[in-house]
Design a protein around this motif. Structure first.
Motif: not given
Length: 126
Positions: A110-116
């Motif tokens: 569930g981790t997502r790139d903060p830039r995205e």
């Protein structure tokens, strides 16, 4: 040793070129405790390359973990640095090798790139 752990170590050489830039050079011994025995892995790292074998040997660093914790690390359910800080595993030697090796572990589910996330939020505001 679980099959997932075996596959993880087998995958290291093919994944190393994208994961290990100029981060680390040296040998990391990983000791995995299961029941009343310890299984050993020797991981030789250099920029863009890794060799992993089931042996003990001279190492620049040694990391001890339970096999159960290691299984959680290779699925992203646990984080290596957090485990060391909580004293669930121990580490001695060249810390750069540990920091480089932990990049082989996946991000938590569930981790997502903060830039995205920021791009998506900006797109909704437009």
């Amino acid at each position: 040793m679980t099959e997932a752990t075996e596959r993880f170590f087998e995958s290291l050489p093919t994944r190393a070129p994208t994961i290990l830039g100029g981060l680390a050079t040296g040998t990391l011994q990983i000791d995995l405790g299961i029941d009343h025995r310890t299984e050993h892995w020797l991981v030789r790292m250099r920029p863009g390359a890794v060799q992993a074998s089931r042996e003990r040997g001279p190492a620049d660093a040694i990391w001890y973990s339970s096999a159960a914790l290691f299984d959680r690390l290779i699925t992203g359910e646990a984080q290596g640095l957090a485990a060391v800080l909580r004293n669930e595993s121990t580490f001695s030697g060249d810390v750069v090798l540990f920091l480089a090796f932990r990049r082989f572990f996946p991000n938590p589910p569930g981790t997502r790139d903060p830039r995205e996330v920021a791009r998506q939020a900006a797109g909704r505001r437009s």
